[in-house]
Design a protein around this motif. Structure first.
Motif, PDB file in Angstrom:
ATOM      1  N   HIS A  24       1.226  -8.184  -4.851  1.00  0.00           N
ATOM      2  CA  HIS A  24       1.054  -6.773  -4.475  1.00  0.00           C
ATOM      3  C   HIS A  24       1.130  -6.584  -2.957  1.00  0.00           C
ATOM      4  O   HIS A  24       1.796  -5.666  -2.464  1.00  0.00           O
ATOM      5  CB  HIS A  24      -0.286  -6.258  -5.003  1.00  0.00           C
ATOM      6  CG  HIS A  24      -0.586  -4.841  -4.601  1.00  0.00           C
ATOM      7  ND1 HIS A  24       0.006  -3.758  -5.208  1.00  0.00           N
ATOM      8  CD2 HIS A  24      -1.404  -4.341  -3.623  1.00  0.00           C
ATOM      9  CE1 HIS A  24      -0.424  -2.639  -4.645  1.00  0.00           C
ATOM     10  NE2 HIS A  24      -1.293  -2.967  -3.689  1.00  0.00           N
ATOM     11  N   ASP A  25       0.436  -7.465  -2.213  1.00  0.00           N
ATOM     12  CA  ASP A  25       0.444  -7.338  -0.757  1.00  0.00           C
ATOM     13  C   ASP A  25       1.845  -7.583  -0.197  1.00  0.00           C
ATOM     14  O   ASP A  25       2.256  -6.928   0.769  1.00  0.00           O
ATOM     15  CB  ASP A  25      -0.538  -8.328  -0.129  1.00  0.00           C
ATOM     16  CG  ASP A  25      -1.986  -7.965  -0.409  1.00  0.00           C
ATOM     17  OD1 ASP A  25      -2.245  -6.795  -0.758  1.00  0.00           O
ATOM     18  OD2 ASP A  25      -2.860  -8.856  -0.301  1.00  0.00           O
TER      19      ASP A  25
ATOM     20  N   HIS B 110       8.374  -6.944  -7.549  1.00  0.00           N
ATOM     21  CA  HIS B 110       7.135  -7.297  -8.241  1.00  0.00           C
ATOM     22  C   HIS B 110       7.251  -8.616  -8.997  1.00  0.00           C
ATOM     23  O   HIS B 110       6.237  -9.236  -9.324  1.00  0.00           O
ATOM     24  CB  HIS B 110       6.730  -6.169  -9.189  1.00  0.00           C
ATOM     25  CG  HIS B 110       6.053  -5.023  -8.510  1.00  0.00           C
ATOM     26  ND1 HIS B 110       4.775  -5.109  -7.995  1.00  0.00           N
ATOM     27  CD2 HIS B 110       6.498  -3.772  -8.226  1.00  0.00           C
ATOM     28  CE1 HIS B 110       4.445  -3.961  -7.437  1.00  0.00           C
ATOM     29  NE2 HIS B 110       5.461  -3.132  -7.558  1.00  0.00           N
TER      30      HIS B 110
ATOM     31  N   VAL C 178       4.694  -6.946  -1.690  1.00  0.00           N
ATOM     32  CA  VAL C 178       5.514  -5.757  -1.959  1.00  0.00           C
ATOM     33  C   VAL C 178       5.226  -4.677  -0.924  1.00  0.00           C
ATOM     34  O   VAL C 178       6.145  -4.054  -0.371  1.00  0.00           O
ATOM     35  CB  VAL C 178       5.255  -5.225  -3.384  1.00  0.00           C
ATOM     36  CG1 VAL C 178       5.950  -3.890  -3.591  1.00  0.00           C
ATOM     37  CG2 VAL C 178       5.725  -6.238  -4.424  1.00  0.00           C
ATOM     38  N   SER C 179       3.947  -4.453  -0.641  1.00  0.00           N
ATOM     39  CA  SER C 179       3.570  -3.451   0.362  1.00  0.00           C
ATOM     40  C   SER C 179       4.131  -3.807   1.728  1.00  0.00           C
ATOM     41  O   SER C 179       4.631  -2.937   2.463  1.00  0.00           O
ATOM     42  CB  SER C 179       2.043  -3.327   0.443  1.00  0.00           C
ATOM     43  OG  SER C 179       1.510  -2.843  -0.769  1.00  0.00           O
ATOM     44  N   GLU C 180       4.074  -5.107   2.052  1.00  0.00           N
ATOM     45  CA  GLU C 180       4.600  -5.531   3.350  1.00  0.00           C
ATOM     46  C   GLU C 180       6.109  -5.356   3.420  1.00  0.00           C
ATOM     47  O   GLU C 180       6.651  -5.016   4.470  1.00  0.00           O
ATOM     48  CB  GLU C 180       4.229  -6.990   3.626  1.00  0.00           C
ATOM     49  CG  GLU C 180       4.654  -7.436   5.027  1.00  0.00           C
ATOM     50  CD  GLU C 180       4.180  -8.845   5.367  1.00  0.00           C
ATOM     51  OE1 GLU C 180       4.579  -9.335   6.452  1.00  0.00           O
ATOM     52  OE2 GLU C 180       3.423  -9.443   4.569  1.00  0.00           O
TER      53      GLU C 180
ATOM     54  N   TYR D 101       7.923  -2.985   2.073  1.00  0.00           N
ATOM     55  CA  TYR D 101       8.221  -1.579   2.379  1.00  0.00           C
ATOM     56  C   TYR D 101       7.843  -1.242   3.817  1.00  0.00           C
ATOM     57  O   TYR D 101       8.555  -0.459   4.480  1.00  0.00           O
ATOM     58  CB  TYR D 101       7.504  -0.660   1.393  1.00  0.00           C
ATOM     59  CG  TYR D 101       8.132  -0.656   0.017  1.00  0.00           C
ATOM     60  CD1 TYR D 101       9.401  -0.122  -0.195  1.00  0.00           C
ATOM     61  CD2 TYR D 101       7.469  -1.206  -1.072  1.00  0.00           C
ATOM     62  CE1 TYR D 101       9.979  -0.127  -1.453  1.00  0.00           C
ATOM     63  CE2 TYR D 101       8.035  -1.215  -2.341  1.00  0.00           C
ATOM     64  CZ  TYR D 101       9.298  -0.679  -2.514  1.00  0.00           C
ATOM     65  OH  TYR D 101       9.872  -0.681  -3.771  1.00  0.00           O
ATOM     66  N   ASP D 102       6.746  -1.803   4.304  1.00  0.00           N
ATOM     67  CA  ASP D 102       6.373  -1.580   5.706  1.00  0.00           C
ATOM     68  C   ASP D 102       7.460  -2.116   6.636  1.00  0.00           C
ATOM     69  O   ASP D 102       7.830  -1.458   7.619  1.00  0.00           O
ATOM     70  CB  ASP D 102       5.047  -2.261   6.025  1.00  0.00           C
ATOM     71  CG  ASP D 102       3.850  -1.566   5.378  1.00  0.00           C
ATOM     72  OD1 ASP D 102       3.999  -0.395   4.974  1.00  0.00           O
ATOM     73  OD2 ASP D 102       2.780  -2.210   5.262  1.00  0.00           O
TER      74      ASP D 102
END
Length: 234
Positions: free
Chosen positions: A80-81, A75, A83-85, A87-88
């Motif tokens: 935010h996007d 972070h 971070v999500s990417e 984990y994906d």
């Protein structure tokens, strides 16, 4: 090697030690398989308690300490996007190995290795994640059937030794096997050897995973090996 089956405190630890893609999550993530192994190893404990009640299964990861640290780091460096990417990508076996410009050209796996080997272990010592995992694994056993704690990510002697000291070396089993097309290349983990692990920890060699799609057959073969070795110890 025959398997010692007298576990008076009602707890056994299974530590999977095999290369990426070899099937560690396949075994560790199958609660029924893990419970059957635990019941074999805890048979005497269960009988002493007055009956064959199935053991509880608990999943613990040596990486759990890393994932406690990881969100704060991500972070700071990513939106935010991003971070999500991350984990994906980390959860995708192919993308996990691909360089990513948002990580300075590191792959998600390389980033995790860097965070572990070049930061956490340098600052807090090579056994930092072992000590953290030992605290998670050393809680009392409450169920009458005992408990099997399953680690899907063994590969560092310092980590195994710490949990073995915490729960008793005689309660720890390192499960090892080979798999077609799999190796520890580009991974910081490796196969462990008994001469670097404290006395009492048992090493069990499971059948080779042929990666032929017959997961049920391979899991059954692994279970048979443990069952046969457990029977010899009685």
């Amino acid at each position: 090697m025959t398997l010692q089956v007298k576990h008076a405190d009602g707890k056994v630890l299974l530590i999977m030690n095999a290369p990426p893609g070899a099937g560690k999550d396949t075994l560790a993530g199958d609660d029924d398989w893990c419970q059957r192994v635990g019941d074999m190893l805890l048979a005497d404990y269960q009988i002493d308690k007055g009956g064959r009640f199935s053991c509880d299964v608990e999943h613990i990861s040596f990486k759990s300490g890393m994932f406690d640290v990881l969100p704060s780091v991500l972070h700071v460096g990513l939106d935010h996007d991003g971070v999500s990417e991350f984990y994906d990508r980390y959860d995708d076996r192919a993308l996990k190995e691909q360089p990513w410009d948002k990580l300075g050209g590191l792959s998600p796996r390389q980033f995790m290795i860097f965070l572990s080997e070049s930061f956490m272990k340098v600052v807090f010592g090579k056994d930092v994640f072992g000590k953290f995992s030992a605290r998670l694994a050393s809680h009392p056993v409450y169920g009458v059937g005992g408990e099997v704690c399953v680690f899907s990510d063994g590969g560092f002697a310092e980590e195994v030794n710490e949990v073995a000291k915490a729960v008793g070396a005689e309660n720890v089993y390192v499960l090892q096997w080979k798999a077609d097309g799999c190796s520890f290349d580009n991974d910081s983990r490796r196969y462990l050897s008994s001469d670097e692990i404290i006395d009492g920890v048992k090493f069990v060699t499971l059948p080779r995973n042929m990666k032929d799609g017959d997961l049920a057959g391979w899991k059954a073969a692994c279970l048979k090996v443990i069952e046969e070795q457990s029977a010899k110890a009685r």
